[in-house]
Motif scaffolding. Structure first.
Motif, mmCIF file in Angstrom:
data_model
loop_
_atom_site.group_PDB
_atom_site.id
_atom_site.type_symbol
_atom_site.label_atom_id
_atom_site.label_comp_id
_atom_site.label_asym_id
_atom_site.label_seq_id
_atom_site.Cartn_x
_atom_site.Cartn_y
_atom_site.Cartn_z
ATOM 1 N N GLN A 142 1.017 -1.231 -0.026
ATOM 2 C CA GLN A 142 0.110 -0.089 0.136
ATOM 3 C C GLN A 142 0.739 1.381 -0.120
ATOM 4 O OE1 GLN A 142 -3.579 -0.753 0.128
ATOM 5 N NE2 GLN A 142 -2.875 -2.622 0.023
ATOM 6 N N VAL A 143 0.434 2.227 -0.833
ATOM 7 C CA VAL A 143 1.228 3.637 -0.897
ATOM 8 C C VAL A 143 0.224 4.613 -0.832
ATOM 9 C CG1 VAL A 143 2.918 4.979 -2.352
ATOM 10 C CG2 VAL A 143 2.620 2.555 -2.606
ATOM 11 N N LEU A 144 0.488 5.479 0.192
ATOM 12 C CA LEU A 144 -0.312 6.659 0.288
ATOM 13 C C LEU A 144 0.259 7.852 -0.431
ATOM 14 C CD1 LEU A 144 -1.491 6.790 4.057
ATOM 15 C CD2 LEU A 144 -2.882 6.498 1.841
ATOM 16 N N VAL A 145 -0.341 8.678 -1.171
ATOM 17 C CA VAL A 145 0.179 9.856 -2.161
ATOM 18 C C VAL A 145 -0.431 10.899 -2.038
ATOM 19 C CG1 VAL A 145 0.872 10.441 -4.455
ATOM 20 C CG2 VAL A 145 0.665 7.996 -3.805
ATOM 21 N N ARG A 146 0.627 12.022 -1.588
ATOM 22 C CA ARG A 146 -0.145 13.393 -1.504
ATOM 23 C C ARG A 146 0.365 14.168 -2.960
ATOM 24 N NH1 ARG A 146 2.750 15.144 2.693
ATOM 25 N NH2 ARG A 146 1.044 14.820 4.121
ATOM 26 N N TRP A 147 -0.487 14.512 -3.591
ATOM 27 C CA TRP A 147 -0.090 15.356 -4.827
ATOM 28 C C TRP A 147 0.104 16.769 -4.427
ATOM 29 C CZ3 TRP A 147 1.343 13.062 -9.040
ATOM 30 C CH2 TRP A 147 0.890 11.595 -9.459
ATOM 31 N N LEU A 148 1.394 17.152 -4.866
ATOM 32 C CA LEU A 148 1.453 18.665 -4.666
ATOM 33 C C LEU A 148 0.761 19.715 -5.624
ATOM 34 C CD1 LEU A 148 5.358 17.808 -3.833
ATOM 35 C CD2 LEU A 148 3.454 18.156 -2.576
ATOM 36 N N ALA A 149 0.413 20.791 -4.809
ATOM 37 C CA ALA A 149 -0.384 21.921 -5.674
ATOM 38 C C ALA A 149 0.210 23.243 -5.135
ATOM 39 C CB ALA A 149 -1.809 21.674 -5.340
ATOM 40 N N ALA A 150 0.169 24.201 -6.031
ATOM 41 C CA ALA A 150 0.873 25.433 -5.888
ATOM 42 C C ALA A 150 0.231 26.297 -4.625
ATOM 43 C CB ALA A 150 0.727 26.303 -6.913
ATOM 44 N N HIS A 151 -0.854 26.392 -4.368
ATOM 45 C CA HIS A 151 -1.492 26.840 -3.032
ATOM 46 C C HIS A 151 -1.983 25.763 -2.084
ATOM 47 C CE1 HIS A 151 -1.026 30.375 -5.190
ATOM 48 N NE2 HIS A 151 -1.925 29.873 -6.496
ATOM 49 N N GLY A 152 -1.206 24.917 -2.015
ATOM 50 C CA GLY A 152 -1.714 23.724 -0.815
ATOM 51 C C GLY A 152 -3.083 23.174 -1.242
ATOM 52 N N ASP A 153 -3.602 23.158 -2.559
ATOM 53 C CA ASP A 153 -4.706 22.705 -2.868
ATOM 54 C C ASP A 153 -4.603 21.109 -3.194
ATOM 55 O OD1 ASP A 153 -7.411 22.700 -3.552
ATOM 56 O OD2 ASP A 153 -7.166 24.078 -5.109
ATOM 57 N N ALA B 285 -5.790 18.461 -2.150
ATOM 58 C CA ALA B 285 -7.169 17.591 -2.397
ATOM 59 C C ALA B 285 -7.611 17.538 -3.782
ATOM 60 C CB ALA B 285 -8.082 18.089 -1.283
ATOM 61 N N ARG B 286 -7.680 18.853 -4.268
ATOM 62 C CA ARG B 286 -8.364 18.925 -5.733
ATOM 63 C C ARG B 286 -7.512 18.288 -6.349
ATOM 64 N NH1 ARG B 286 -7.389 21.466 -10.096
ATOM 65 N NH2 ARG B 286 -5.589 22.828 -8.878
ATOM 66 N N VAL B 287 -6.153 18.716 -6.262
ATOM 67 C CA VAL B 287 -5.302 17.789 -7.405
ATOM 68 C C VAL B 287 -5.490 16.515 -7.211
ATOM 69 C CG1 VAL B 287 -2.837 17.470 -8.230
ATOM 70 C CG2 VAL B 287 -3.844 19.750 -7.515
ATOM 71 N N THR B 288 -5.586 15.939 -5.823
ATOM 72 C CA THR B 288 -5.605 14.386 -5.596
ATOM 73 C C THR B 288 -6.921 13.830 -6.566
ATOM 74 O OG1 THR B 288 -4.631 14.698 -3.718
ATOM 75 C CG2 THR B 288 -5.988 12.598 -4.029
ATOM 76 N N ASP B 289 -7.983 14.605 -6.261
ATOM 77 C CA ASP B 289 -9.266 14.082 -6.964
ATOM 78 C C ASP B 289 -8.991 14.106 -8.347
ATOM 79 O OD1 ASP B 289 -10.451 13.227 -4.743
ATOM 80 O OD2 ASP B 289 -11.096 14.886 -4.190
ATOM 81 N N ALA B 290 -8.646 15.066 -8.940
ATOM 82 C CA ALA B 290 -8.413 15.346 -10.293
ATOM 83 C C ALA B 290 -7.482 14.374 -10.992
ATOM 84 C CB ALA B 290 -7.944 16.911 -10.598
ATOM 85 N N VAL B 291 -6.385 14.037 -10.316
ATOM 86 C CA VAL B 291 -5.622 12.953 -10.896
ATOM 87 C C VAL B 291 -6.206 11.478 -11.033
ATOM 88 C CG1 VAL B 291 -3.483 11.795 -10.389
ATOM 89 C CG2 VAL B 291 -3.229 14.138 -10.283
ATOM 90 N N MET B 292 -6.907 11.371 -9.823
ATOM 91 C CA MET B 292 -7.517 10.069 -9.827
ATOM 92 C C MET B 292 -8.901 9.899 -10.874
ATOM 93 S SD MET B 292 -7.757 8.728 -5.677
ATOM 94 C CE MET B 292 -8.820 10.378 -5.179
ATOM 95 N N ALA B 293 -9.505 10.975 -10.822
ATOM 96 C CA ALA B 293 -10.601 11.167 -12.124
ATOM 97 C C ALA B 293 -10.007 10.926 -13.352
ATOM 98 C CB ALA B 293 -11.556 12.464 -11.702
#
Ligand SMILES: Cc1ncc(COP(=O)(O)O)c(C=O)c1O
Length: 463
Positions: A391-402, A404-412
């Motif tokens: 199991q791997v837990l991934v935090r996707w990085l985003a300019a303004h600390g956003d 969660a949005r990038v995580t959902d966008a990548v998965m979608a």
């Protein structure tokens, strides 16, 4: 009928390496494809099945694809698939030995092989159930029986009204199937004492010790072999020591291990350090349909204490043929009539052998690490957990600390493209992407291809 089934089945299996993982489908499309109304007159069975293959197969998610990394979903080993076809064809009611001795013996052997493979106490009893949820339920029912019987209460006969209290000690962040099992068992979720975990969701032994000091009387503790988020293992040796001390202080104690994700690590020499002490505990639940890659649905409940397991599950009826001395499957699981799901385990183990089971464990861990290394090297993501298993837990990085949005966008994005399937989680209050490598078929090419897609969608999401 086979003429109707075989082309569709072959087409599906052969398409898996390249097939879209998630179908282009939604509720409306599924209804439109399948809702033909309940007919007044019958239709030729072969025609119905041919229509089903035509209408439903395009809407099926490729859980058995090497590029499916959502939830914790195993693939489909060919031996298990073939065995399942035969089990469906034979249509055995595998509750009792006398009416179907052959499949009862196949399940008995599968049980013995699993106990051996997992290096658990040789006399352990085994029940084949529908999944990890029911395996935990079965083991905790045995636990409830044993700890109450030790204080003179027969819960099978007298129920729980007026019974001495049973304290269940759980980890904070415990998998939701454990509290659900407590509900089914009349112990109630609120009876639980929660023990803090470390940053990898491993129970902190000192905190467990502290919690046990506040608990007297019948006690059930649950721990994990493979946390659903981090893949971590609890310190089984430390937990066993604490349970021994608690028992020695006069408290009947049972420790259950939820091994849905990674009990199979006990079969892999490379994972020895993580499972040390596992065999000192009282019961273990796991899934065939996860890492062992049997078909759905298949879970396994294993208990060190045969008598408690049997007392919690067995059943008698005047019209049954029992007492032959052979193993009646219904004595070890909560179902009465049942599918011979252990035959699929028998077939998978015969085909894989010890070495290939070891290989599935080591390879899925290696593929998980390959994901982690590739993502770390990209500077677009951080790996939140220590990747000790699959199991791997991934935090996707985003300019303004956003993030969660990038995580959902990548998965979608990867899901819509059809290239792979990931699911998310909330870990320590943060939205993250999970990678669960649980398919025997996932290889380096799959990981490279999916890494490429993930990074492409991350670039799009942050552009
Ligand atoms: C840690 C853990 N326990 C239990 C379960 C439940 O297993 P099942 O879905 O087979 O009932 C899961 C499912 O993913 C799990 O991850």
């Amino acid at each position: 009928m086979l003429d109707a089934v075989a082309p569709a089945a072959l087409d599906y299996l052969e398409s898996l390496p390249e097939r879209r993982v998630h179908p282009e489908s939604d509720y409306a499309r599924a209804r439109a494809a399948l809702d033909h109304g309940l007919p007044a007159a019958g239709t030729d069975p072969a025609q119905v099945v041919a229509d089903l293959a035509r209408d439903l197969q395009p809407l099926v998610t490729a859980h058995a694809s090497g590029r499916f990394f959502g939830f914790v979903i195993g693939g489909l080993h060919p031996a298990s698939w073939g065995a399942e076809l035969l089990v469906s064809t034979w249509d055995q009611n595998a509750g009792l030995f006398p009416p179907t001795p052959g499949v009862a013996v196949a399940e008995e052997l599968a049980a013995e092989w699993l106990v051996d493979l997992l290096r658990l106490p040789p006399d352990s009893s085994v029940g084949f159930v529908t999944g990890g949820q029911m395996a935990t339920f079965t083991c905790l029912a045995a636990a409830r029986d044993q700890v109450l019987r030790a204080v003179g209460w027969d819960v099978e006969a007298d129920g729980l009204v007026g019974a001495p209290a049973v304290t269940v000690v759980l980890k904070e962040g415990v998998h939701s199937t454990v509290p659900r099992a407590l509900r089914f068992l009349g112990l109630g979720e609120r009876s639980a004492v929660f023990v803090p975990c470390d940053e990898q969701d491993r129970v902190v032994p000192e905190a467990l010790q502290q919690a046990l000091r506040t608990v007297a009387g019948p006690t059930i503790i649950t721990v994990e072999s493979g946390n659903v988020n981090t893949g971590s293992f609890d310190d089984f040796g430390a937990v066993a020591d604490l349970a021994d001390a608690h028992r020695a202080a006069g408290n009947p104690t049972w420790v259950h291990v939820d091994g849905a994700v990674m009990l199979l690590a006990a079969a892999a020499p490379s994972m020895t350090e993580h499972v040390r002490g596992l065999d000192r505990l009282d019961s273990w639940s796991t899934d065939g349909h996860k890492l062992l890659n049997t078909a759905y649905d298949c879970g396994v409940a294993i208990c060190r204490h045969q008598a408690a397991h049997r007392a919690a599950m067995s059943i008698e009826a005047s019209y049954l043929e029992q007492g032959t001395g052979a193993r009646d499957p219904m004595d070890w699981n909560p179902e009465f009539s049942r599918r011979a799901r252990g035959v699929s385990v028998y077939a998978a183990l015969r085909s894989l052998g010890r070495h290939s089971v070891d290989d599935i464990v080591t390879r899925t861990v290696r593929m998980a690490r390959m994901f982690a290394d590739g993502l770390r090297a990209s500077d677009r993501a951080q790996i939140v957990n220590e990747v000790v298993s699959n199991q791997v837990l991934v935090r996707w990085l985003a300019a303004h600390g956003d993030t969660a949005r990038v995580t959902d966008a990548v998965m979608a994005g990867v899901r819509a493209e059809g290239v792979a399937f990931f699911s998310g989680t909330t870990f320590r209050g943060e939205r993250l992407m999970r990678i669960s490598v649980s398919d025997w078929a996932t290889d380096e090419d799959d990981v490279r291809r999916v890494l490429d897609a993930l990074l492409r969608h991350a670039a799009l999401a942050t552009a």
